[in-house]
Write an enzyme that holds these catalytic residues in place. Sequence first.
Site, PDB file in Angstrom:
ATOM      1  N   HIS A  17     -47.097 -22.988  12.245  1.00 19.02           N
ATOM      2  CA  HIS A  17     -45.641 -22.854  12.397  1.00 19.02           C
ATOM      3  C   HIS A  17     -44.952 -24.117  11.871  1.00 19.02           C
ATOM      4  O   HIS A  17     -43.949 -24.046  11.166  1.00 19.02           O
ATOM      5  CB  HIS A  17     -45.262 -22.718  13.892  1.00 19.02           C
ATOM      6  N   LYS A  41     -42.771  -8.558  25.463  1.00 14.33           N
ATOM      7  CA  LYS A  41     -44.040  -9.185  25.046  1.00 14.33           C
ATOM      8  C   LYS A  41     -44.547 -10.114  26.137  1.00 14.33           C
ATOM      9  O   LYS A  41     -43.822 -10.986  26.595  1.00 14.33           O
ATOM     10  CB  LYS A  41     -43.788  -9.965  23.746  1.00 14.33           C
ATOM     11  N   ARG A  90     -49.347 -15.393   5.949  1.00 17.89           N
ATOM     12  CA  ARG A  90     -50.701 -15.917   5.817  1.00 17.89           C
ATOM     13  C   ARG A  90     -51.492 -14.953   4.921  1.00 17.89           C
ATOM     14  O   ARG A  90     -51.321 -14.941   3.725  1.00 17.89           O
ATOM     15  CB  ARG A  90     -51.346 -16.074   7.206  1.00 17.89           C
ATOM     16  N   SER A 128     -51.436 -18.112  16.791  1.00 17.48           N
ATOM     17  CA  SER A 128     -51.366 -18.498  18.204  1.00 17.48           C
ATOM     18  C   SER A 128     -52.413 -17.770  19.035  1.00 17.48           C
ATOM     19  O   SER A 128     -53.020 -18.351  19.942  1.00 17.48           O
ATOM     20  CB  SER A 128     -49.980 -18.202  18.769  1.00 17.48           C
TER      21      SER A 128
HETATM   22  O1  PNS Z   1     -44.089 -14.883  16.696  1.00 18.39           O
HETATM   23  P1  PNS Z   1     -43.850 -13.394  16.743  1.00 18.39           P
HETATM   24  O2  PNS Z   1     -44.209 -12.839  18.116  1.00 18.39           O
HETATM   25  O3  PNS Z   1     -44.531 -12.674  15.631  1.00 18.39           O
HETATM   26  O4  PNS Z   1     -42.263 -13.208  16.552  1.00 18.39           O
HETATM   27  C1  PNS Z   1     -41.709 -11.931  16.528  1.00 18.39           C
HETATM   28  C2  PNS Z   1     -40.180 -11.984  16.488  1.00 18.39           C
HETATM   29  C3  PNS Z   1     -39.617 -12.805  17.613  1.00 18.39           C
HETATM   30  C4  PNS Z   1     -39.738 -12.590  15.172  1.00 18.39           C
HETATM   31  C5  PNS Z   1     -39.715 -10.505  16.583  1.00 18.39           C
HETATM   32  O5  PNS Z   1     -40.284  -9.924  17.717  1.00 18.39           O
HETATM   33  C6  PNS Z   1     -38.200 -10.356  16.645  1.00 18.39           C
HETATM   34  O6  PNS Z   1     -37.536 -10.469  15.634  1.00 18.39           O
HETATM   35  N1  PNS Z   1     -37.689 -10.109  17.868  1.00 18.39           N
HETATM   36  C7  PNS Z   1     -36.276  -9.926  18.098  1.00 18.39           C
HETATM   37  C8  PNS Z   1     -35.929  -8.451  18.321  1.00 18.39           C
HETATM   38  C9  PNS Z   1     -35.541  -7.792  17.016  1.00 18.39           C
HETATM   39  O7  PNS Z   1     -34.662  -8.221  16.311  1.00 18.39           O
HETATM   40  N2  PNS Z   1     -36.254  -6.699  16.697  1.00 18.39           N
HETATM   41  C10 PNS Z   1     -36.009  -5.935  15.495  1.00 18.39           C
HETATM   42  C11 PNS Z   1     -36.790  -6.511  14.335  1.00 18.39           C
HETATM   43  S1  PNS Z   1     -37.083  -5.255  13.213  1.00 18.39           S
END
Ligand code: PNS
Length: 164
Positions: A17, A41, A90, A128
């Site tokens: 990150h 989550k 990645r 992670s």
């Molecule tokens: O580190 P992660 O868990 O892969 O991050 C995921 C994250 C936070 C980027 C994703 O879950 C997110 O954008 N959450 C916000 C909710 C949202 O906007 N959902 C619609 C996306 S299509």
Amino acid sequence: MRIGVCPGSFDPITNGHLDIIQRSAYIYDKVIIGVAKNPTKKTLFSLDERMVMVNDSVGKLDEVETKSFTGLLVDFATDQQASVIIKGLRAVSDFEHEFQMAHLNKKLSSKIETVFLMASHDCMFLRSSAVKEIAMYGGSVNGLVSELVEKMLRDKLSGKSQLA
Ligand code: PNS
């Protein structure tokens, strides 16, 4: 002023990150790290703990700020006056999911672009979930995360953690 948002769960923040955040800070005038609360989550670390770890890792970067958010990422980005969502890619396995998210986010807000940075060579396989698994089975995560994250993982997994 070009503002980018680097979103994620950061459960916990890894050197992968950090690689993306540091490189984003060279490209954009300001980078806001969006630490997702994400009630759907299950995370090992609480939001407060994840914020502490992110702040510790990026504290020295002037152009970088850390904020938490709930709800839609595009709404958070709009509130922060960001024009770009920055994601790290990645392996090819990331692509399908990120491709879908980028298109859905574009549909939700046509003004915000998603930009992908290729993970640096030594961060290609760093995630992670793998860091947590290695720590859980007593392996060393040295060089994969910061010293504070290493310590917080040890404390969390031995039940010593105070914040969660
Ligand atoms: O580190 P992660 O868990 O892969 O991050 C995921 C994250 C936070 C980027 C994703 O879950 C997110 O954008 N959450 C916000 C909710 C949202 O906007 N959902 C619609 C996306 S299509």
